[in-house]
Write an enzyme that holds these catalytic residues in place. Structure first.
Site, short mmCIF file in Angstrom:
data_model
loop_
_atom_site.label_atom_id
_atom_site.label_comp_id
_atom_site.label_asym_id
_atom_site.label_seq_id
_atom_site.Cartn_x
_atom_site.Cartn_y
_atom_site.Cartn_z
N LEU A 58 -0.55 -4.80 4.03
CA LEU A 58 -0.43 -3.48 4.65
C LEU A 58 0.79 -2.81 4.03
O LEU A 58 1.76 -3.48 3.66
CB LEU A 58 -0.23 -3.60 6.17
CG LEU A 58 -1.41 -4.09 7.02
CD1 LEU A 58 -0.98 -4.19 8.48
CD2 LEU A 58 -2.60 -3.15 6.89
N ASP A 59 0.75 -1.48 3.94
CA ASP A 59 1.91 -0.74 3.46
C ASP A 59 3.12 -1.02 4.36
O ASP A 59 2.97 -1.33 5.54
CB ASP A 59 1.63 0.77 3.47
CG ASP A 59 0.60 1.19 2.43
OD1 ASP A 59 0.36 0.41 1.49
OD2 ASP A 59 0.05 2.29 2.58
N GLU A 60 4.31 -0.84 3.80
CA GLU A 60 5.55 -1.12 4.54
C GLU A 60 5.61 -0.39 5.88
O GLU A 60 6.04 -0.95 6.88
CB GLU A 60 6.76 -0.71 3.67
CG GLU A 60 8.10 -0.94 4.33
CD GLU A 60 9.27 -0.56 3.43
OE1 GLU A 60 10.43 -0.61 3.90
OE2 GLU A 60 9.03 -0.20 2.25
N THR A 100 3.02 0.89 7.61
CA THR A 100 1.79 0.77 8.39
C THR A 100 1.91 -0.49 9.24
O THR A 100 2.26 -1.55 8.73
CB THR A 100 0.56 0.66 7.48
OG1 THR A 100 0.46 1.84 6.68
CG2 THR A 100 -0.71 0.50 8.29
#
Length: 302
Positions: free
Chosen positions: A139-141, A143
């Protein structure tokens, strides 16, 4: 693989009860066991070769044992977080944890802040368990949501293969700018790198196919709450697709979103579904919406 298949862990070994195995022409029971492991258990050939080489497959009467749980040390330094990590699901094969906003999935060599990998390593270090989970997806930082880990090589190979076949389901919720039309149900647009910005992605005819399914949950005067299901898993896929459609995520400055109400993209992994690597049972793990969204939704309604 049988959806009813179960096994009993005994220390480093998984004990299985395959029943009476049809013998090959050679009459070799071990060869029959190998055939069952490949055809019924779905044991990856790479792991089978490794287990054979390390004498990690044993026949004892009607029992078949595999050394699937050897002690392992994580490659990541154990680092405890400021707040306890929330475990959403765990058994001998799988771990699903909640990734908070602002935490990276694994180190990138640029920061000394604990990443999810460091925090997961700390869980098992604190327990005194020699387990080294590996993440199956990212997951993105900024998110939040559930991240799936494999706790042994068997689970990792099975789950990596499922991920490659797009059999791991991921559902997200997002707060976006603008009133999304209920008629917008799917975005099927290829995504590639933005040559003008190394961190960005963009819709590009030469990019990789990317498909996002959209469901409108709530509409506000100038924003919307949407549920998004990924059919593919491209970098920044939801952020790129929604921005391209004219509905950038609130807080997502990289893709045209306003940071007036939120300093990062309003994107959360709502649930994760996957077939258990041993039993084949479909597991669905939910992760509640961020508590901070309640006040944000009230602001948007006003």
């Amino acid at each position: 693989m049988s959806s009813q298949l179960t096994g009993q862990r005994r220390g480093e070994w998984l004990e299985l009860m395959p029943g009476k195995l049809p013998l090959p022409a050679s009459g070799d029971r071990f060869e029959a066991a190998l055939g069952w492991l490949e055809g019924v258990l779905g044991l990856p050939p790479k792991l089978q070769r490794m287990l054979e080489a390390e004498q990690g497959i044993k026949l004892a009467g009607d029992r078949l044992r595999l050394r699937l749980f050897p002690p392992r040390t994580s490659q990541y330094e154990p680092m405890l977080p400021e707040f306890p990590l929330q475990i959403l699901y765990e058994d001998d094969f799988c771990l699903v944890v909640h990734k908070p906003v602002g935490v990276k999935v694994h180190p990138d060599g640029q920061s000394r802040q604990p990443t999810l990998a460091n925090i997961v390593a700390a869980i098992y270090s604190e327990r005194g368990e020699h387990v080294a989970p590996e993440h199956i997806h990212r997951l993105d930082e900024f998110t939040s949501g559930p991240v799936l880990y494999a706790k042994n090589t068997y689970a990792q190979l099975k789950l990596d293969a499922a991920m490659a076949r797009k059999e791991i389901g991921r559902v997200y919720v997002a707060l976006v700018q603008g009133t999304v039309s209920p008629a917008l149900r799917v975005i099927d647009q290829p995504i590639g790198k933005d040559r003008h910005h190394k961190s960005r992605r963009r819709v590009s005819p030469t990019g990789q196919r990317a498909v996002t399914h959209i469901e409108l949950i709530e509409a506000y005067p100038a924003a919307s709450l949407v549920r998004l299901t990924l059919e593919t898993g491209r970098t920044h896929q939801i952020r790129v697709h929604m921005s391209h459609a004219g509905y950038p995520l609130i807080g997502d400055a990289l893709y045209g979103g306003s940071t007036k109400l939120l300093s990062h993209q309003a994107l959360h992994g709502e649930s994760l579904s996957f077939a258990h690597p041993l039993t084949g049972e479909t597991l669905s793990v939910s992760d509640p919406w961020p508590a901070s969204w309640e006040a944000l939704r009230e602001q948007l309604q006003g």
